[in-house]
Design a protein around this motif. Sequence first.
Motif, PDB file in Angstrom:
ATOM      1  N   ASN A   1       5.934  -6.839   8.498  1.00 53.62           N
ATOM      2  CA  ASN A   1       6.555  -7.322   9.597  1.00 53.62           C
ATOM      3  C   ASN A   1       5.702  -7.465  10.914  1.00 53.62           C
ATOM      4  N   PRO A   2       5.135  -8.563  11.168  1.00 54.59           N
ATOM      5  CA  PRO A   2       3.950  -8.590  12.419  1.00 54.59           C
ATOM      6  C   PRO A   2       4.749  -8.077  13.619  1.00 54.59           C
ATOM      7  N   GLU A   3       6.178  -8.542  13.821  1.00 51.20           N
ATOM      8  CA  GLU A   3       6.500  -8.591  14.999  1.00 51.20           C
ATOM      9  C   GLU A   3       7.138  -6.924  15.367  1.00 51.20           C
ATOM     10  N   VAL A   4       7.262  -6.118  14.306  1.00 47.77           N
ATOM     11  CA  VAL A   4       7.619  -4.717  14.288  1.00 47.77           C
ATOM     12  C   VAL A   4       6.635  -3.561  13.826  1.00 47.77           C
ATOM     13  N   ASP A   5       5.546  -3.921  12.933  1.00 48.13           N
ATOM     14  CA  ASP A   5       4.662  -3.190  12.430  1.00 48.13           C
ATOM     15  C   ASP A   5       3.451  -3.093  13.054  1.00 48.13           C
ATOM     16  N   PHE A   6       3.089  -3.750  14.163  1.00 48.02           N
ATOM     17  CA  PHE A   6       1.839  -3.479  14.634  1.00 48.02           C
ATOM     18  C   PHE A   6       1.428  -2.288  15.173  1.00 48.02           C
ATOM     19  N   HIS A   7       2.122  -1.724  16.147  1.00 51.51           N
ATOM     20  CA  HIS A   7       1.786  -0.270  16.657  1.00 51.51           C
ATOM     21  C   HIS A   7       1.836   0.793  15.505  1.00 51.51           C
TER      22      HIS A   7
ATOM     23  N   ASP B   1      -4.116  -6.776  13.118  1.00 51.35           N
ATOM     24  CA  ASP B   1      -3.834  -8.159  13.180  1.00 51.35           C
ATOM     25  C   ASP B   1      -4.081  -8.858  11.612  1.00 51.35           C
TER      26      ASP B   1
ATOM     27  N   GLU C   1       0.479 -13.826   8.921  1.00 55.14           N
ATOM     28  CA  GLU C   1       1.324 -14.440   8.024  1.00 55.14           C
ATOM     29  C   GLU C   1       0.983 -14.769   6.582  1.00 55.14           C
TER      30      GLU C   1
ATOM     31  N   GLN D   1      14.621  -3.331   8.195  1.00 58.49           N
ATOM     32  CA  GLN D   1      13.474  -3.964   8.371  1.00 58.49           C
ATOM     33  C   GLN D   1      12.929  -3.870   9.852  1.00 58.49           C
ATOM     34  N   GLU D   2      13.833  -3.391  10.765  1.00 59.10           N
ATOM     35  CA  GLU D   2      13.528  -3.475  12.181  1.00 59.10           C
ATOM     36  C   GLU D   2      13.101  -2.116  12.670  1.00 59.10           C
TER      37      GLU D   2
END
Length: 299
Positions: free
Chosen positions: A45-51, A75, A80, A92-93
Amino acid sequence: MSKRKVDEDSDIDVSSTDESDVENTPQDAEEEEIVDVDFDYFDLNPEVDFHATKTFLRQLLGDDATQFDISGLADLILTENSVGTTIKTEGQEGDPFALLSVIDATTNASKPSVKGLLDYFLEKTQKSTEFNMILRKLLDPKKTTKDNSKQLRVGLVISERMINMPVEVVPPMYKMLLQEMENAENAHEKYEFDYFLVLSKIYRMVDAEVESDEKQPQKKLKSKAEPGADLDYFHYEDIVLEANSRYHAHYEYTRKLQETDSRRVFTEYGIDPLLSLILLDKKGLEKSAVEMEEKFPPF
């Protein structure tokens, strides 16, 4: 997207270590609190898992992590339609407790974030002559088969988890990774790798320095215990991967920002983390996924 659940009755012992425990009766000890934890597998999940992905990469690269473009690598992992799995406990979040994915090292070899990492691997393997030669050939942008008919492709496997995550959660992740690569849209173009290079780490047990009991507490003496010269694994699935590999080796990190003794926790030894590189062909990784399930079955 949730993929599957490991075990709804997985138990984790969270017994306290404060002073009140000293007064507990044997009966109290038998009634320690048990917390049930559900481990769920999710798509990246790019919106949540980046850090969290950046944190996992820093863990893998140890004290050398500061010399790489960690954000750029994160990145790429979370691009995607990328394949891979995270393990979470709060949906998921939530924050990932583990991650497994693969980067196309061949296609992305010229990108600064990947090039810096590949150059580092080539530098580290210089003393492993045969390993270094095959890596240079595989990472050469020219055609690399014996008849020069095509360029062999290398997938860089990124696998890391929190230190208290059991190895039994890993086999399903590798199984799902292989299935995703096979079933992905444009799988032939994107995920048909000939080789896989697994980035991992191990550690070496070394003599810890301990404070003297004499009048000079600032002076440190070597522990009288026998030195632990053997290597051990942070990731026990690496035992299976190494057994099925074409090449594998361990290397010192270039930088040492933390003293060995400062890593010592409740033991007579300190630990020195080492970089681990494991090269497998496609059949070797497929065989490893099957053997992991046998060696580390679900709870």
